[in-house]
Design a protein around this motif. Structure first.
Motif, short mmCIF file in Angstrom:
data_model
loop_
_atom_site.label_atom_id
_atom_site.label_comp_id
_atom_site.label_asym_id
_atom_site.label_seq_id
_atom_site.Cartn_x
_atom_site.Cartn_y
_atom_site.Cartn_z
N VAL C 87 0.93 -1.20 -0.01
CA VAL C 87 0.20 0.02 0.10
C VAL C 87 0.90 1.33 0.06
O VAL C 87 0.62 2.11 -0.77
CB VAL C 87 -0.92 -0.10 1.27
CG1 VAL C 87 -1.59 1.55 1.38
CG2 VAL C 87 -1.90 -0.99 1.13
N VAL C 91 1.32 4.16 -2.81
CA VAL C 91 1.03 5.52 -2.55
C VAL C 91 2.04 6.65 -2.59
O VAL C 91 2.02 7.58 -2.97
CB VAL C 91 0.47 5.42 -1.01
CG1 VAL C 91 0.54 7.01 -0.30
CG2 VAL C 91 -1.04 4.81 -0.76
N GLN C 127 -5.52 -2.88 4.94
CA GLN C 127 -6.42 -2.17 5.04
C GLN C 127 -6.13 -1.06 6.14
O GLN C 127 -6.48 0.30 5.82
CB GLN C 127 -7.76 -2.90 5.61
CG GLN C 127 -9.09 -1.88 6.09
CD GLN C 127 -9.47 -0.88 4.62
OE1 GLN C 127 -9.17 -1.41 3.67
NE2 GLN C 127 -10.34 0.00 5.20
N ALA C 130 -4.12 1.37 4.19
CA ALA C 130 -4.64 2.22 3.28
C ALA C 130 -5.39 3.27 4.02
O ALA C 130 -5.67 4.62 3.56
CB ALA C 130 -5.81 1.42 2.61
N ILE C 137 -8.78 0.82 -1.18
CA ILE C 137 -8.30 -0.30 -2.22
C ILE C 137 -9.75 -0.73 -3.19
O ILE C 137 -10.80 -1.29 -2.49
CB ILE C 137 -7.98 -1.72 -1.61
CG1 ILE C 137 -6.60 -1.09 -1.05
CG2 ILE C 137 -7.54 -2.65 -2.58
CD1 ILE C 137 -6.05 -2.03 0.07
N THR C 157 0.31 -3.97 -6.56
CA THR C 157 -0.63 -2.91 -6.51
C THR C 157 -0.38 -1.84 -7.30
O THR C 157 0.66 -1.43 -7.76
CB THR C 157 -0.44 -2.06 -5.14
OG1 THR C 157 0.86 -2.06 -4.81
CG2 THR C 157 -0.99 -2.92 -3.99
#
Lengths: 91, 365, 349
Positions: C87, C91, C127, C130, C137, C157
């Motif tokens: 993640v 990002v 999660q 995120a 997601i 990802t």
């Protein structure tokens, strides 16, 4: 040729001189090291470690000598503080 | 970190440099024997800081550089066998053999593992009793005790699937080979501190005397190297040729007796080929007959892998002896670069040619 | 893959006809592979900018788009998991284009036999990451491969983000006089992973620096700092990122080693293995090149964020020496800080 690093013994395990191990701290990271070649090493002593074996104890007095020699050479030009004088005291 | 940071102090470094500048009256050529010292010299730019009269030559003290091509090829042959787990120190994996290196063997499916200590390789053998585990035992006197202890322990505890491929080398015979050359340029040595931590320094006294050359046992931090250079230049200027110990916090005259004793129990002195230099008499260690069953070269049939010629254009042998500077090689930086090396000295991070290559880029930039 | 350590030791590059681990190491070998295989085949203006994320025009908006795959071992390590890496890595690639992350995809390649509980832990950590990064997601995919054909879990990802500023953030925008700012101490992620693999223990807890960077970056832009280039420090570490930018921008970069923060225990671990912390991987660190006059403000804005509280100016962009990164060493000499060739391997000499 030989990367060897100084570290402080934090604990000892085993009595057999050949398989005796030490936990050695290198600036806060710990590694198990064989004391097969330094059977007399004790907790809190600094040792030089190469490829998992402690090879030599570090002599505190001799460790200062480089700076003493330099003071002799440089005379009054250099204050203590400039020559590692602000390092932590030897244990 | 204690016993490191204080030896990297800029003010003290400048004071040593000033002392060296005040001492030197004419050009001197000094060889640092050990690749670890070469590494520190390049990393801290010490050669740039020294007065121009003091020239440092990089010596043969890099086990990665001097392991002969034939041994690398044998390592590759062993590592390629499906029944073998091949254990090595990390930096040997990238040394080119005749056709390829150990990294390529790993990519082709060979079970090549990096170990930090030779004892880790014995442990791999204990955990994989149905596989053959071979450890690539390279290095100088510093590494020999640990490797000997691994063999000793494997033998005593009955680890039958463990063996070693030996390519151990010794420093004093190499110094004598360098000094004995008619074109020798070396006037003083910084001897390798960690080798002496094991061996002490008495064996250097006859060399200093016979060849009239100062030998200063030196450590690896910037201040150690600068003080080593100072002591060496002082001897040269005063016309002395003695063994001095700059690294007394770690090195004693007699070295580490228990370490020496396990080395002589397991190993004996043998003739040894040095990559790029050739055979030097009594310059290496091999397993004694009592440990012959742990010799990978006897356990496995390696007769197909014989001596190999070095690339003809490579002058690494002359470089390792201090007879040529890397940039005196016609291939240097043109046909030989760290990306496409002709010889091992361009491969290792401590190799003299690789060190010079980076330095030269700086000069051009 | 983002976990491999990188190194100064020159691996002979260019002479391999098969892919090595070192081709994924973030160094010169990897760049040669990218150029030889991918850039030559796919060449187009968006790709050729050489950025972590491509910036595309969509109607009147500009979006940033990026993808990354994660193959880290172990799956769980101090300070993170393969999921938090997956993640935050994506990002951060969006953040390095100065974009606000809009949504991520997650593709899982799972090896037969993996305990479902392990998968659940990874997904829960994703999660959490995120949520922390303020992104959702929004789509995904799952494949299972035969036992022995994977390494537990591989995750890919991809992410899209909105570019809300008019700045040109790219190596080509870097100019002489720019300040080089580093967002915090280096080497922690790589050594946290290495410690697990090499049996090293740390006296005090060492955690990966894995963290989302879009907050600090958007704050920099929001504060009006003239940002010229951003680069997160992953494989290959600080040294490789600076070399990439020096080469891409055709400028010289001069940094001062004494200004680069490295934790004492990270340095200790590096000394034992013969690594240079400047080449060790990070997952929550970046360098930002800003106009020299904005340097103080940029550091001040960054330090308001917990992940950047040790932000510091480490150097500047020089007019001469295009493509060259120079380092003022601890004892005051100057040397070249080269790009690593392959990957860092523990050395004995």
């Amino acid at each position: 040729m030989c990367l060897a690093v100084p570290g402080r013994i934090v604990s000892l395990t085993g009595d057999d001189p050949v398989t005796r191990m030490a936990k050695v701290s290198f600036g806060g990271v710990l590694k198990e090291v064989s004391l097969a070649f330094l059977p007399e090493a004790q907790v809190d002593e600094y040792v030089i470690v190469h490829a998992g074996f402690a090879l030599s104890r570090i002599d505190e007095h001799e460790a200062r000598q480089l700076f003493e020699d330099l003071k002799q050479l440089a005379g009054d030009d250099l204050a203590d503080a400039e020559l590692g004088g602000d390092q932590e005291p030897m244990p | 970190m204690k016993y490191m940071d204080e030896y990297r102090d800029p003010a003290a470094a400048e004071a040593w440099l000033k002392a060296i500048r005040g001492l030197v009256t004419r050009p001197w050529t000094i060889m640092e024997v050990c690749g670890g010292q070469t590494h520190a010299i390049v990393k801290y730019g010490l050669d740039e800081l020294l007065p121009s009269q003091v020239q440092l030559l990089h010596g043969p003290g890099c086990p990665v550089c001097v392991t002969p091509l034939e041994k690398i090829d044998r390592a590759i042959a062993l590592a390629s066998r499906p029944d073998v787990i091949f254990c090595s120190f990390g930096d040997m994996l990238r040394v080119p053999g005749t056709d390829r290196d150990l990294l390529s063997v790993k990519a082709s499916g060979g079970d090549v593992r990096i170990v930090y200590s030779p004892l880790d390789a014995v442990e791999v053998a204990r955990r994989n009793p149905d596989r053959q585990v071979v450890f690539f035992a390279v290095g100088f006197e510093t590494t020999a005790p640990g490797n000997a202890m691994a063999v000793h322990q494997a033998k005593m505890t009955g680890v039958r699937n463990f063996s070693i491929l030996v390519s151990h080398v010794l420093v004093p015979p190499a110094l004598e080979a360098i000094l004995g050359s008619p074109t020798c340029r070396v006037q003083g040595f910084l001897a390798a501190g960690h080798v002496c931590a094991v061996m002490g320094y008495r064996e250097y006294e006859p060399i200093a005397e016979r060849y009239k050359v100062p030998i200063v046992v030196t450590g690896f931090e910037p201040l150690d190297i600068l003080q080593g250079v100072y002591l060496c230049v002082k001897q040269l200027e005063e016309g002395r040729a003695e063994v001095e110990n700059q690294y007394a916090r770690v090195v004693s005259a007699d070295g580490n007796r228990p370490a020496q004793s396990v080395v002589s129990e397991v190993f004996e002195v043998v003739n040894r080929s040095w990559r790029g230099i050739g055979e030097i008499g009594a310059s290496g260690l091999g397993l004694r007959e009592a440990f012959a069953d742990l010799d990978a070269e006897r356990r496995f049939d390696l007769s197909a892998v014989g001596p190999r010629p070095e690339p003809a254009e490579c002058i690494s042998g002359l470089v390792l002896q201090g007879r040529k500077k890397p940039n005196e090689c016609p291939a240097f930086g043109i046909r030989c670069t760290p990306e496409r090396p002709l010889g091992a000295t361009m491969v290792s991070s401590e190799g003299a040619c690789a060190a010079y290559y980076r330095h030269r880029r700086k000069a051009e930039g | 893959m983002k976990d491999e350590l990188a190194l100064s030791c020159p691996v002979p590059a260019g002479r391999y006809e098969q892919v090595l681990m070192a081709h994924g190491g973030g160094g010169r070998l990897m760049h040669q592979l990218l150029e030889r295989v991918f850039l030559s085949a796919f060449s187009n203006p968006a790709l050729d900018t050489g950025h972590d994320a491509a910036v595309l025009d969509v109607g009147s908006s500009r979006i940033a788009f990026t993808t990354d795959s994660y193959v880290v071992r172990p799956l769980f390590f101090p300070g993170g998991t393969i999921g938090t890496l997956a993640v935050n890595g994506t990002v951060n690639d969006l953040a390095m284009a100065g974009a606000r992350p809009l949504g991520l995809s997650a593709g899982f390649i799972i090896e037969e036999g993996l305990p479902i509980e392990t998968l659940e832990r990874v997904v829960a950590s994703m999660q959490g990451a995120a949520k922390e990064a303020g992104v959702a997601i929004v789509t995904g995919d799952t494949k299972v491969v035969d036992r022995g054909k994977g390494d537990g879990i591989f995750i890919n990802t991809a992410g899209v983000g909105l570019v809300e500023h008019g700045l040109r953030i790219a190596p080509a925008a870097v100019q002489a006089g720019d300040a080089v700012i580093l967002s915090g101490d280096v080497g922690r992620h790589g050594m946290a992973i290495m410690a697990v693999r090499e049996g090293l223990q740390f006296e005090s807890a060492i955690e990966s620096d894995c963290a989302p960077l879009s907050g600090p970056v958007l704050d920099l832009i929001g504060a009006g700092v003239e940002v010229h280039c951003l680069r997160d420090l992953t494989r290959g570490g600080l040294a490789s990122a600076l070399n990439e930018i020096a080469a891409g921008a055709g400028v010289g970069i001069a940094i001062d080693e004494r200004q680069v923060p490295v934790r004492e225990d990270v340095r200790g671990a590096c000394e034992i293995l013969g690594f240079d912390p400047l080449y060790v991987a990070n997952e929550g660190r970046f360098v930002v090149f800003v106009a020299g006059r904005d340097r103080g403000r940029a550091v001040e804005v960054l330090r308001r964020h917990a992940s950047c509280e040790a932000a510091v100016t480490i150097g500047h962009v020089a007019a001469g020496d295009p493509g060259l990164v120079t380092l003022r060493s601890l004892i005051g000499s100057t040397r070249i800080l080269d790009m690593l060739s392959g990957e860092q391997l523990p050395r004995i000499c």
